[in-house]
Enzyme design. Structure first.
Site, PDB file in Angstrom:
ATOM      1  N   ASP A   1       0.812  -1.213   0.000  1.00  0.00           N
ATOM      2  CA  ASP A   1       0.000   0.000   0.000  1.00  0.00           C
ATOM      3  C   ASP A   1       0.852   1.272   0.000  1.00  0.00           C
ATOM      4  OD1 ASP A   1      -2.374  -1.325  -0.069  1.00  0.00           O
ATOM      5  OD2 ASP A   1      -2.938  -0.949   2.011  1.00  0.00           O
TER       6      ASP A   1
ATOM      7  N   LYS B   1      -3.640   3.606  -2.443  1.00  0.00           N
ATOM      8  CA  LYS B   1      -4.811   4.449  -2.659  1.00  0.00           C
ATOM      9  C   LYS B   1      -4.591   5.810  -2.010  1.00  0.00           C
ATOM     10  CE  LYS B   1      -7.954   0.494  -2.352  1.00  0.00           C
ATOM     11  NZ  LYS B   1      -9.009  -0.140  -1.536  1.00  0.00           N
TER      12      LYS B   1
ATOM     13  N   MET C   1      -8.640   9.396   8.028  1.00  0.00           N
ATOM     14  CA  MET C   1      -9.082   9.702   6.655  1.00  0.00           C
ATOM     15  C   MET C   1     -10.175  10.767   6.635  1.00  0.00           C
ATOM     16  SD  MET C   1      -9.319   5.740   5.325  1.00  0.00           S
ATOM     17  CE  MET C   1     -10.492   5.359   6.636  1.00  0.00           C
TER      18      MET C   1
END
Length: 223
Positions: free
Chosen positions: A14, A36, A151
């Site tokens: 990641d 991502k 996030m």
């Protein structure tokens, strides 16, 4: 984790996994980046799940390398269930979630006996396909001493507005930490009411976490 990386045939990694970990990989190991960023996905989650299954079914030793803890908003549970559905054996090597490690590194303990006896880790970006939010703002806003949103930087105006609407005072100390534990770490100390405007003025972008609670004031002595 180091031993598994050294043995892996394939490493699927990641964006937030420290790139130095890949130095342990064998020269012939296949390295596949599936990182991502907000609204920018190298590979869809469904495709990542399928990739893991296909590599394992091919008889390869696969390491799925993530930052933090794979089961704390890391989609690790979804990926593991795909392996279970395909009758593929696996082992989970837990990590330390950024919800705890990043505040600690910045001098903010998420609990303190005299200040906070509870904390919650909340996603700042719910699954948009759910249709409606599962967030119980009326309970969350005042029912937990320390709130850590992962996030959530892009949604700060919404998050802070919901907190204030549901009883969290606007003057409550808060902090935003970007790239926690990294050399480029940024820490912005603010309040719930001012956080959205302060973050916009400072130009702080993801990856960052948002912390709400009186424990933020301890940074003055612990940072």
């Amino acid at each position: 984790a180091k031993e598994y990386i050294e043995k892996a045939d394939t490493i699927v990694y990641d964006r937030l996994a420290d790139s130095r970990l890949l130095a342990w990989a064998r020269p012939e190991a296949e390295l596949i980046y599936v990182g991502k960023a907000s609204s920018q996905h190298t590979m869809r989650q469904e495709d990542i799940n399928r990739l893991l299954v296909e590599k394992c079914q091919a008889g390869q030793t696969v390491v799925r390398l993530k930052g933090g803890d794979p089961f704390v908003f890391g989609r690790g549970g979804e990926e593991a269930l795909e392996l279970v559905a395909s009758n593929l054996p696996f082992e989970v090597v837990p990590g330390i979630t950024s919800a705890i490690s990043v505040p600690a590194y910045a001098g903010i303990p998420v609990t303190h006996r005299a200040v906070a006896t509870s904390f919650a880790v909340i996603t700042g970006h719910e699954d948009p396909t759910k249709g409606e939010s599962n967030m119980r703002w009326d309970k969350l806003s005042t029912g937990v001493d320390t709130l850590v949103f992962l996030m959530g930087v892009e949604n700060l105006p919404h998050i802070t507005a919901r907190l204030i609407e549901n009883g969290r005072p606007a003057h409550t100390p808060a902090a935003v930490i970007r790239w926690g534990t990294k050399p480029e770490q940024e820490v912005l100390v603010t309040t719930v009411g001012a956080a959205a405007a302060d973050v916009a003025a400072a130009g702080i972008k993801a990856p960052a976490i948002f912390i709400v609670g009186d424990v933020v004031t301890l940074r003055e002595k612990l940072a």
